[in-house]
Design an enzyme around this catalytic site. Sequence first.
Site, PDB file in Angstrom:
ATOM      1  N   ASN A  39      -0.531  -6.254  -4.196  1.00  0.00           N
ATOM      2  CA  ASN A  39      -1.947  -6.280  -3.833  1.00  0.00           C
ATOM      3  C   ASN A  39      -2.755  -5.716  -4.996  1.00  0.00           C
ATOM      4  OD1 ASN A  39      -4.489  -5.932  -2.747  1.00  0.00           O
ATOM      5  ND2 ASN A  39      -3.890  -4.265  -1.361  1.00  0.00           N
ATOM      6  N   TRP A  40      -3.472  -6.610  -5.691  1.00  0.00           N
ATOM      7  CA  TRP A  40      -4.200  -6.174  -6.892  1.00  0.00           C
ATOM      8  C   TRP A  40      -5.558  -5.549  -6.578  1.00  0.00           C
ATOM      9  CZ3 TRP A  40      -3.486 -10.805 -10.854  1.00  0.00           C
ATOM     10  CH2 TRP A  40      -2.134 -10.865 -11.217  1.00  0.00           C
TER      11      TRP A  40
ATOM     12  N   HIS B 134      -6.346  -4.562   5.947  1.00  0.00           N
ATOM     13  CA  HIS B 134      -5.994  -3.497   4.999  1.00  0.00           C
ATOM     14  C   HIS B 134      -6.882  -2.280   5.285  1.00  0.00           C
ATOM     15  CE1 HIS B 134      -5.514  -1.193   1.340  1.00  0.00           C
ATOM     16  NE2 HIS B 134      -4.386  -1.852   1.156  1.00  0.00           N
TER      17      HIS B 134
ATOM     18  N   GLU C 170      -8.401  -0.281   3.479  1.00  0.00           N
ATOM     19  CA  GLU C 170      -9.648  -0.176   2.716  1.00  0.00           C
ATOM     20  C   GLU C 170     -10.745  -1.041   3.343  1.00  0.00           C
ATOM     21  OE1 GLU C 170      -7.887  -1.007  -1.086  1.00  0.00           O
ATOM     22  OE2 GLU C 170      -6.906   0.943  -1.021  1.00  0.00           O
TER      23      GLU C 170
ATOM     24  N   GLU D  91       1.170   0.841   6.406  1.00  0.00           N
ATOM     25  CA  GLU D  91       0.656   1.573   5.254  1.00  0.00           C
ATOM     26  C   GLU D  91      -0.073   2.822   5.734  1.00  0.00           C
ATOM     27  OE1 GLU D  91       0.125  -1.201   1.631  1.00  0.00           O
ATOM     28  OE2 GLU D  91      -1.687  -1.291   2.815  1.00  0.00           O
TER      29      GLU D  91
ATOM     30  N   GLY E  70      -2.424   4.953  -2.783  1.00  0.00           N
ATOM     31  CA  GLY E  70      -3.084   5.336  -4.020  1.00  0.00           C
ATOM     32  C   GLY E  70      -3.068   6.835  -4.280  1.00  0.00           C
TER      33      GLY E  70
ATOM     34  N   SER F 200       1.946   3.896  -2.318  1.00  0.00           N
ATOM     35  CA  SER F 200       2.541   4.526  -3.508  1.00  0.00           C
ATOM     36  C   SER F 200       3.992   4.097  -3.754  1.00  0.00           C
ATOM     37  CB  SER F 200       2.436   6.052  -3.420  1.00  0.00           C
ATOM     38  OG  SER F 200       1.067   6.442  -3.396  1.00  0.00           O
TER      39      SER F 200
ATOM     40  N   GLY G  83       0.480  -1.663  -4.315  1.00  0.00           N
ATOM     41  CA  GLY G  83      -0.856  -1.705  -4.902  1.00  0.00           C
ATOM     42  C   GLY G  83      -0.794  -1.377  -6.383  1.00  0.00           C
ATOM     43  N   GLY G  84      -1.056  -0.124  -6.716  1.00  0.00           N
ATOM     44  CA  GLY G  84      -1.162   0.317  -8.110  1.00  0.00           C
ATOM     45  C   GLY G  84      -0.042  -0.174  -9.012  1.00  0.00           C
TER      46      GLY G  84
HETATM   47  P1  PGA Z   1      -0.725   1.766  -3.548  1.00  0.00           P
HETATM   48  O1  PGA Z   1      -1.508   0.728  -2.594  1.00  0.00           O
HETATM   49  O2  PGA Z   1       0.634   1.162  -3.829  1.00  0.00           O
HETATM   50  O3  PGA Z   1      -1.574   1.863  -4.777  1.00  0.00           O
HETATM   51  O4  PGA Z   1      -0.611   3.044  -2.805  1.00  0.00           O
HETATM   52  C1  PGA Z   1      -0.866   0.053  -1.554  1.00  0.00           C
HETATM   53  C2  PGA Z   1      -1.867  -0.816  -0.808  1.00  0.00           C
HETATM   54  O5  PGA Z   1      -3.007  -0.385  -0.619  1.00  0.00           O
HETATM   55  O6  PGA Z   1      -1.555  -1.954  -0.401  1.00  0.00           O
END
Ligand code: PGA
Length: 256
Positions: free
Chosen positions: A11-12, A97, A99, A169, A175, A215, A236-237
């Site tokens: 996931n960018w 998600h 966010e 998640e 993050g 993470s 993500g990251g």
């Molecule tokens: P992260 O993000 O690996 O940077 O913690 C995961 C995500 O939000 O899908």
Amino acid sequence: MSKRSFIVAGNWKMYKSIEEALQWSSRFLADYRAAVHVQVPVFPPFTALFPLHGAFRGPGLSLGAQNLHSDLQGAYTGEISGPMIREAGADWVLIGHSERRQYQQEQEALLAEKIRTALDCGLRPVYCVGESLAEREEGSHLDKVQQQLLQGIPPLSPAEWGRLVLAYEPVWAIGTGRTATVEDASAMHRHIREVLVKTHPSISFGELPILYGGSVKPENAGELFDHPEINGVLVGGASLDAGSFLAIVEEAQRRR
Ligand code: PGA
């Protein structure tokens, strides 16, 4: 012994120009070797979907979008529909998600509509659930995820259940560099399966993929894949760097 399969999703978020996306793709493809038991969907920003569709190709590789509108078309300035992302090359879509739940106030009723629309458009929805740090600390995390499952997933046919993917998640692990322990993650994955079995007794959930996200890095991916309750990861990251993401894919490929 039954063979395991994995989904390693990247996931960018709101990172990478078209040019950066194409550079990432050539770096990744230079060393990627497919393995039949590992699927690798990447979720770039909308603008990079179509350019990547021509470049990010190969066995096991596919693309997804990070969101879609619940309607197929309409006067919704700034929104993107399921048919549009499908046409641009997406086979998958992230829904719910944390966010988007946090910054766009997306709630379960809307997410259920989005899952319905995604399936109707031929997309595979990856429905994300997870509790906040406060909910984990006060011990309401199991109830929270149960509510997200029961209210956010619309009625589905057995065939549609076969196309759904879930991603657990925990918000406090996204993050932050703080990964849930394998025990915490697998306990929640077991809880998710139990909730679904209890509420949908006629459906078989043995094959439902449940990914862990928060993470995930090359250093901790292996122990997550080793756990039978964990069917893959949403990264993500660490997915922004082609080498790190490939290292996570290879961890999954080494396990069978
Ligand atoms: P992260 O993000 O690996 O940077 O913690 C995961 C995500 O939000 O899908």
